[in-house]
Scaffold this active site. Structure first.
Site, PDB file in Angstrom:
ATOM      1  N   GLY A 135     -12.688  -4.013   0.168  1.00  0.00           N
ATOM      2  CA  GLY A 135     -11.985  -4.702   1.244  1.00  0.00           C
ATOM      3  C   GLY A 135     -12.558  -4.286   2.576  1.00  0.00           C
ATOM      4  O   GLY A 135     -13.594  -3.629   2.646  1.00  0.00           O
ATOM      5  N   GLY A 158     -13.257  -0.536   2.989  1.00  0.00           N
ATOM      6  CA  GLY A 158     -14.346   0.127   2.291  1.00  0.00           C
ATOM      7  C   GLY A 158     -14.333  -0.189   0.808  1.00  0.00           C
ATOM      8  O   GLY A 158     -13.981  -1.303   0.404  1.00  0.00           O
ATOM      9  N   ASP A 216       6.523   0.990   4.474  1.00  0.00           N
ATOM     10  CA  ASP A 216       5.820  -0.137   3.860  1.00  0.00           C
ATOM     11  C   ASP A 216       5.975  -0.110   2.341  1.00  0.00           C
ATOM     12  O   ASP A 216       5.010  -0.285   1.606  1.00  0.00           O
ATOM     13  CB  ASP A 216       4.337  -0.126   4.239  1.00  0.00           C
ATOM     14  CG  ASP A 216       3.652  -1.454   3.916  1.00  0.00           C
ATOM     15  OD1 ASP A 216       4.362  -2.489   3.851  1.00  0.00           O
ATOM     16  OD2 ASP A 216       2.424  -1.472   3.729  1.00  0.00           O
TER      17      ASP A 216
END
Length: 464
Positions: free
Chosen positions: A30, A33, A151
């Protein structure tokens, strides 16, 4: 610094390519990396590791904050950062994590896809309970140390495969984590928008500036509902995902369609929310008169008099002040009735979920999964294991057989030393020993989709 000292330092510096075998074992890529499944070359142990190479050169301040925080977090249900490598030659940064073969996003997707079959495979009750208890245990540790995850979603909940920690939950992706004990500024000023939309608490959607640990509890409630039904409870279309404005009409509408519009007596401080005036302008209370969590869960065959439903209600309480805490949730009667939670969420049974597949250097990202990932979150994050994953947007897709990924990495966290040793707060709901594993051995390096397909679940015994 003298030349001889530099030469000596270079010779003593550990190089990731000397220590680990990872060529041809890429499991994710992505903007952050690349992620590889790695093994030690010296054979000191036979463990699998997740090795993440951060894109670019050097290390950013946000990555430094995340690494500093990860190095202080030590708990069985929080992903462990083993080591950080800095390549002197090309200034690349490598992070070494525990490797997790599974995650809740793909586990739930596997069961959701089975609904198209004549005999759908439901998540066993015992597995759901064990997953939830371990998630709460890990979050209680974070909250006890004043860390907000911010998150939580299925893609960030990893589950270990075959090995010493088989079936253990690992909370990952600390990219948005923040210390909340004494922030110099309101957390909303540091990051105006946090938490993936479907798992975002109503106080965040209404612009709360001084939000609390309760935002993580709401997200856990969303995950619990998804485990019970195999469907994201507050799924809605994603629009304007890159806006810094926390108010999101469609997401609030979805919440109200499931929960009903909050009564004044149930959330007295709603009038103090920054976006309350916008809320009252956009919504009419009587539109949601016939909506309730009871009706929604009954459609999914979850009885309103069950202990599971009662706990879900407490987790999904609209008012963050009245929302249950992680410690209170761990002591809930739900965890005291059979089947009791176990340290191996698979309870010693064969694991039916496909392993991750390796990607070739030229192999493109799966377009459908990539589109879902972009819709769900606008950009990539860093999870603790360094795997790449997909938010649960495409809830009608089939089980993952190709290019399976767990969550991508970012880094935006604060790191300070944890202040206290953690003690398990719920001795009454201790994990039960599942006994010897009856699962079949699986290849330690296998990512192929040739993993044995599971037999039908026995709904009486809740075994695979």
């Amino acid at each position: 610094m003298g030349y001889d000292f530099k030469v000596k330092l270079t010779g003593e510096r550990e190089r990731v390519e000397d220590l680990f075998e990872y060529e041809g074992c890429k499991v994710g890529r992505g903007t952050y990396g690349h992620v590889y499944k790695a093994k030690r070359k010296d054979g000191k142990d036979d463990r699998d590791y997740a090795l993440k190479q951060i894109e670019g050169t050097g290390i950013s301040m946000s990555a430094c904050r995340e690494i500093a925080l990860l190095r202080e977090l030590k708990h069985p249900n929080v992903i462990s950062l083993q080591k950080v490598f800095l390549s002197h030659a090309d200034r690349k940064v490598w992070l070494l994590f525990d490797y997790a073969e599974h995650d809740l996003w793909h586990i739930i997707k596997f069961h959701r896809a089975s609904k198209a079959n004549k005999k759908p495979l439901q998540l066993p009750r015992g597995m759901v309970k064990s997953l939830l208890y371990q998630i709460l245990d890990g979050i209680h540790y974070l909250h006890a140390n004043w860390v907000l995850h911010r998150d939580l979603k299925p893609a960030n909940i990893l589950v270990m495969g075959e090995g010493p920690e088989r079936g253990r939950v690992k909370i990952a992706d600390m990219g948005f984590a923040r210390l909340s004990n004494s922030p110099l500024k309101p957390l909303a000023d540091l990051d105006p928008v946090v938490v993936t939309f479907w798992y975002r608490a109503p106080e965040l959607l209404l612009g709360a500036r001084h939000y609390t640990k309760a935002i993580d509890i709401w997200a856990i409630g969303c995950i619990f509902a998804e485990l019970l039904t195999s469907e994201p409870i507050f799924h809605c279309r994603q629009e304007d995902i890159k806006t810094s404005n926390p108010y999101h009409h469609d997401q609030l509408d979805r919440i109200f369609n499931v929960m009903g519009f909050p009564a004044d007596k149930d959330w007295e401080d709603i009038k103090k929310m920054p976006e309350h005036s916008t809320l009252m302008k956009d919504f009419r209370r009587n539109t949601y008169t016939n909506c309730s969590l009871i009706k929604y869960m009954e459609k999914h065959k979850v009885k309103p008099d069950s202990k599971a439903f009662h706990l879900l209600q407490k987790l999904l309480t609209m008012d963050p002040i009245r929302r249950i805490t992680s410690e209170q949730a761990m002591q809930d009667p739900y965890f005291l009735e059979e089947p009791l939670p176990t340290s191996d969420v698979f309870a010693g049974c064969q694991i039916p979920y496909p392993k991750r597949e390796f990607l070739t250097e030229e192999e493109p990202e799966d377009k459908a999964d990539k589109k879902n990932q972009q819709q769900q979150q606008g950009n990539n994050h860093t999870n603790g294991a360094g795997h790449t994953g997909n938010p649960d947007n495409s809830h009608a897709q089939g089980p993952p057989l190709k290019k399976v990924r767990v969550v991508p990495p970012t880094a935006t966290s604060s790191g300070l030393i944890m202040t206290s040793d953690y003690q398990r707060s719920n001795p009454h709901a201790a994990y039960q020993n599942p006994g010897p594993s009856t699962s079949l051995p699986q290849s330690s390096m296998g990512y192929s989709s040739t993993s044995q397909q599971p037999p039908q679940y026995s709904h009486q015994t809740h075994r695979y």
